[in-house]
Design a protein around this motif. Sequence first.
Motif, PDB file in Angstrom:
ATOM      1  N   ALA A  10     -19.544  -2.195  -6.491  1.00 33.00           N
ATOM      2  CA  ALA A  10     -20.921  -2.445  -6.923  1.00 33.00           C
ATOM      3  C   ALA A  10     -21.746  -3.024  -5.781  1.00 33.00           C
ATOM      4  O   ALA A  10     -22.900  -2.638  -5.570  1.00 33.00           O
ATOM      5  CB  ALA A  10     -20.934  -3.398  -8.115  1.00 33.00           C
ATOM      6  N   PHE A  11     -21.158  -3.956  -5.015  1.00 28.33           N
ATOM      7  CA  PHE A  11     -21.861  -4.561  -3.890  1.00 28.33           C
ATOM      8  C   PHE A  11     -22.184  -3.510  -2.823  1.00 28.33           C
ATOM      9  O   PHE A  11     -23.295  -3.489  -2.269  1.00 28.33           O
ATOM     10  CB  PHE A  11     -21.017  -5.683  -3.289  1.00 28.33           C
ATOM     11  CG  PHE A  11     -21.622  -6.301  -2.064  1.00 28.33           C
ATOM     12  CD1 PHE A  11     -22.744  -7.108  -2.160  1.00 28.33           C
ATOM     13  CD2 PHE A  11     -21.070  -6.077  -0.813  1.00 28.33           C
ATOM     14  CE1 PHE A  11     -23.321  -7.680  -1.032  1.00 28.33           C
ATOM     15  CE2 PHE A  11     -21.633  -6.649   0.325  1.00 28.33           C
ATOM     16  CZ  PHE A  11     -22.752  -7.444   0.207  1.00 28.33           C
ATOM     17  N   ALA A  12     -21.223  -2.619  -2.530  1.00 28.32           N
ATOM     18  CA  ALA A  12     -21.470  -1.551  -1.563  1.00 28.32           C
ATOM     19  C   ALA A  12     -22.598  -0.648  -2.050  1.00 28.32           C
ATOM     20  O   ALA A  12     -23.429  -0.197  -1.254  1.00 28.32           O
ATOM     21  CB  ALA A  12     -20.195  -0.736  -1.335  1.00 28.32           C
ATOM     22  N   GLY A  13     -22.630  -0.409  -3.358  1.00 29.99           N
ATOM     23  CA  GLY A  13     -23.715   0.376  -3.923  1.00 29.99           C
ATOM     24  C   GLY A  13     -25.060  -0.315  -3.762  1.00 29.99           C
ATOM     25  O   GLY A  13     -26.071   0.309  -3.431  1.00 29.99           O
ATOM     26  N   GLN A  14     -25.085  -1.623  -3.999  1.00 31.17           N
ATOM     27  CA  GLN A  14     -26.319  -2.379  -3.828  1.00 31.17           C
ATOM     28  C   GLN A  14     -26.785  -2.342  -2.378  1.00 31.17           C
ATOM     29  O   GLN A  14     -27.983  -2.248  -2.094  1.00 31.17           O
ATOM     30  CB  GLN A  14     -26.113  -3.824  -4.291  1.00 31.17           C
ATOM     31  CG  GLN A  14     -25.926  -3.954  -5.796  1.00 31.17           C
ATOM     32  CD  GLN A  14     -25.427  -5.334  -6.198  1.00 31.17           C
ATOM     33  OE1 GLN A  14     -24.948  -6.108  -5.371  1.00 31.17           O
ATOM     34  NE2 GLN A  14     -25.529  -5.649  -7.486  1.00 31.17           N
ATOM     35  N   MET A  15     -25.837  -2.410  -1.439  1.00 30.62           N
ATOM     36  CA  MET A  15     -26.200  -2.334  -0.029  1.00 30.62           C
ATOM     37  C   MET A  15     -26.721  -0.942   0.337  1.00 30.62           C
ATOM     38  O   MET A  15     -27.603  -0.803   1.191  1.00 30.62           O
ATOM     39  CB  MET A  15     -24.994  -2.686   0.846  1.00 30.62           C
ATOM     40  CG  MET A  15     -24.575  -4.154   0.773  1.00 30.62           C
ATOM     41  SD  MET A  15     -25.901  -5.306   1.274  1.00 30.62           S
ATOM     42  CE  MET A  15     -26.552  -5.809  -0.336  1.00 30.62           C
ATOM     43  N   GLY A  16     -26.180   0.082  -0.328  1.00 31.96           N
ATOM     44  CA  GLY A  16     -26.709   1.427  -0.132  1.00 31.96           C
ATOM     45  C   GLY A  16     -28.152   1.522  -0.586  1.00 31.96           C
ATOM     46  O   GLY A  16     -28.997   2.148   0.066  1.00 31.96           O
ATOM     47  N   ASP A  17     -28.445   0.878  -1.708  1.00 34.26           N
ATOM     48  CA  ASP A  17     -29.809   0.825  -2.230  1.00 34.26           C
ATOM     49  C   ASP A  17     -30.720   0.077  -1.262  1.00 34.26           C
ATOM     50  O   ASP A  17     -31.837   0.512  -0.949  1.00 34.26           O
ATOM     51  CB  ASP A  17     -29.784   0.126  -3.588  1.00 34.26           C
ATOM     52  CG  ASP A  17     -31.106   0.245  -4.327  1.00 34.26           C
ATOM     53  OD1 ASP A  17     -32.024   0.908  -3.813  1.00 34.26           O
ATOM     54  OD2 ASP A  17     -31.229  -0.321  -5.423  1.00 34.26           O
ATOM     55  N   ILE A  18     -30.241  -1.059  -0.768  1.00 31.76           N
ATOM     56  CA  ILE A  18     -31.016  -1.869   0.176  1.00 31.76           C
ATOM     57  C   ILE A  18     -31.294  -1.091   1.463  1.00 31.76           C
ATOM     58  O   ILE A  18     -32.414  -1.119   2.003  1.00 31.76           O
ATOM     59  CB  ILE A  18     -30.270  -3.176   0.513  1.00 31.76           C
ATOM     60  CG1 ILE A  18     -30.249  -4.119  -0.701  1.00 31.76           C
ATOM     61  CG2 ILE A  18     -30.896  -3.866   1.718  1.00 31.76           C
ATOM     62  CD1 ILE A  18     -31.578  -4.747  -1.023  1.00 31.76           C
ATOM     63  N   ALA A  19     -30.271  -0.395   1.965  1.00 38.89           N
ATOM     64  CA  ALA A  19     -30.424   0.362   3.213  1.00 38.89           C
ATOM     65  C   ALA A  19     -31.500   1.432   3.066  1.00 38.89           C
ATOM     66  O   ALA A  19     -32.350   1.615   3.948  1.00 38.89           O
ATOM     67  CB  ALA A  19     -29.092   1.005   3.604  1.00 38.89           C
ATOM     68  N   GLN A  20     -31.482   2.125   1.919  1.00 39.58           N
ATOM     69  CA  GLN A  20     -32.477   3.166   1.729  1.00 39.58           C
ATOM     70  C   GLN A  20     -33.872   2.577   1.550  1.00 39.58           C
ATOM     71  O   GLN A  20     -34.862   3.145   2.022  1.00 39.58           O
ATOM     72  CB  GLN A  20     -32.105   4.021   0.515  1.00 39.58           C
ATOM     73  CG  GLN A  20     -32.645   5.437   0.590  1.00 39.58           C
ATOM     74  CD  GLN A  20     -33.665   5.728  -0.493  1.00 39.58           C
ATOM     75  OE1 GLN A  20     -33.813   4.974  -1.441  1.00 39.58           O
ATOM     76  NE2 GLN A  20     -34.372   6.824  -0.343  1.00 39.58           N
ATOM     77  N   SER A  21     -33.963   1.428   0.900  1.00 40.00           N
ATOM     78  CA  SER A  21     -35.251   0.742   0.761  1.00 40.00           C
ATOM     79  C   SER A  21     -35.795   0.344   2.135  1.00 40.00           C
ATOM     80  O   SER A  21     -37.001   0.448   2.392  1.00 40.00           O
ATOM     81  CB  SER A  21     -35.099  -0.511  -0.114  1.00 40.00           C
ATOM     82  OG  SER A  21     -34.748  -0.173  -1.434  1.00 40.00           O
ATOM     83  N   ALA A  22     -34.894  -0.103   3.016  1.00 34.46           N
ATOM     84  CA  ALA A  22     -35.312  -0.495   4.364  1.00 34.46           C
ATOM     85  C   ALA A  22     -35.848   0.710   5.140  1.00 34.46           C
ATOM     86  O   ALA A  22     -36.848   0.596   5.868  1.00 34.46           O
ATOM     87  CB  ALA A  22     -34.139  -1.122   5.110  1.00 34.46           C
TER      88      ALA A  22
END
Length: 269
Positions: free
Chosen positions: A210-222
Amino acid sequence: MNASRSSSKWADLAPRVLSAFVMAAIAAGAIWIGGLTYMAFVALVIGLCMWEFARLLRPDVAHVPVFLGAAALVGIMISGLGISTAPGVIFTPKIAALFLAPVLGMLLIEDRRLLFFTYSSVIMLAGLGFVAIGPGALLIWFVLIIVMSDVAGYFAGRMLGGPKFWPRISPKKTWSGTIAGWIGAGVLGLIGVWMGYFTPFMAIFAPLVAFAGQMGDIAQSAIKRKVGVKDSSNLIPGHGGVLDRFDAMIGASAAVVLISAIGTLVLAG
């Protein structure tokens, strides 16, 4: 005024839920049929993600994103035919096809080439992960963990609010929503143990996925913030683009591939 603000918080809920059901139905059909149909579905999703990502960095020339999206689709199909379904990811020479689109993008994308190569490689690794996992119970649990994390974070963030997780990159994400996502994934992991699909050791990784998924979301937002856009495209009502919907799964799947590859190398050594 308060009622107006409250209703605006949930304004995107109806199209978001409807689109999610449609996407879930299509994905479920591909998973149920399996085989080349499932692989083609994964390749199509990855191809669309690559097309959208290339459009973010090279919006002035329409044929370049289309070409790179097609290269990503072909790369997944070629690499997917070389994947072993045994535990762990088995790399073969066909895996080199994964880097067809990233390398071509380095030549065709005039600006932010390193950014393109890095994130496009993550997209391709994620596609490899989905093909390697294959249609079945493990894939369903993987998707459920990401969806549970997203849903729990969505509702907790809007109902509880509180401090922002990373305001400069993703202003809407809160610590309450982030932690709720970990808890939701952990609960699903425990349910998986109770139903006999996971061992307790495997369940520990549910919040990490789940955390890796959240970081994927954050990376795309960036990335979107860097290029000054809100959505990667408008293909999916309530969600924006395919990359907007699958960014968390891309981050989680790529992380699983890397962890699996490292584990395989460690055991082999």
